[in-house]
Design an enzyme around this catalytic site. Sequence first.
Site, short mmCIF file in Angstrom:
data_model
loop_
_atom_site.label_atom_id
_atom_site.label_comp_id
_atom_site.label_asym_id
_atom_site.label_seq_id
_atom_site.Cartn_x
_atom_site.Cartn_y
_atom_site.Cartn_z
N SER A 41 0.80 -1.22 0.00
CA SER A 41 0.00 0.00 0.00
C SER A 41 0.84 1.27 0.00
O SER A 41 0.38 2.32 -0.46
CB SER A 41 -0.95 0.00 1.20
OG SER A 41 -0.22 -0.15 2.41
N GLY A 78 -2.11 -4.27 1.03
CA GLY A 78 -2.26 -5.49 1.81
C GLY A 78 -1.33 -6.61 1.43
O GLY A 78 -1.33 -7.67 2.07
N ASN A 106 3.64 -5.56 5.57
CA ASN A 106 2.46 -6.34 5.94
C ASN A 106 2.82 -7.68 6.58
O ASN A 106 2.03 -8.24 7.34
CB ASN A 106 1.56 -6.55 4.72
CG ASN A 106 0.84 -5.28 4.32
OD1 ASN A 106 0.28 -4.58 5.16
ND2 ASN A 106 0.89 -4.95 3.04
N ASP A 188 -3.85 7.34 10.10
CA ASP A 188 -3.57 5.97 10.57
C ASP A 188 -2.15 5.80 11.07
O ASP A 188 -1.79 4.76 11.62
CB ASP A 188 -3.88 4.94 9.48
CG ASP A 188 -3.01 5.10 8.23
OD1 ASP A 188 -2.04 5.87 8.26
OD2 ASP A 188 -3.31 4.44 7.22
N HIS A 191 0.54 5.20 6.72
CA HIS A 191 0.72 5.57 5.31
C HIS A 191 1.08 7.04 5.15
O HIS A 191 0.46 7.91 5.77
CB HIS A 191 -0.57 5.26 4.52
CG HIS A 191 -0.94 3.83 4.53
ND1 HIS A 191 -1.82 3.29 5.44
CD2 HIS A 191 -0.53 2.80 3.74
CE1 HIS A 191 -1.95 1.99 5.21
NE2 HIS A 191 -1.18 1.67 4.19
#
Length: 221
Positions: A41, A78, A106, A188, A191
């Site tokens: 991502s 992801g 991830n 978040d 990112h």
Amino acid sequence: MPYGRRAALQKAALGIGVLLAGTTGARAQGRELRLLMLGDSITAGYGLARGEGPPARIEALLREKGRNVRLLDAGVSGDTTAGGRARLEWALADRPDAVIVALGGNDALRGLTPAQMRTNLTAILDGLAARNIPTLLAGMIAPPNLGAEYGREFAAVFSDLAAARPQIVFYPFLLEGVAGEPTLNQPDRIHPNPRGAQVLAERLLPAIETLLDRVASSPAG
């Protein structure tokens, strides 16, 4: 300074300037190089508008420097190293001249073992080496909540793979200068925001230029 000598120096300086401009222009007008960024991502620019993600920012910076390079965005949100390994053949369909491998985040977020990540990254790097594709490996750091031992083993995967493959370019931490900076990340805290993506691109750029300089000298180049 005598007029004749000064005129000669000015003429020489002008000649050097023309030569340098010609070199930059030739590089910009040369064959377009295709640079693939295989990632998750972060590469895909999660939460960002089109053109704001790292691949777009990297391409813009390279073109500003006179490099005729097109970034191929192979980021899938992801994705783990297993996912990147599984789609490597598909990602190489556009026949890139060089590849940035930016996976692993991830794996940590899902608590997968460093041993599994090592196996997957080894397969990816070996696959690229078999095709003589110059490669940059961008490392990642595990979240501290997974424990110090996990963090050491996780980081060692990237450094060990790079040490065993001196032909690749190694950038130890993809989010260097961005991770942990509230003003450079989305809410978040994982990112990058648009400014964070720009900082990521700027910091990664020297390693990418080293990678691109190896394209011409590689058997595939």
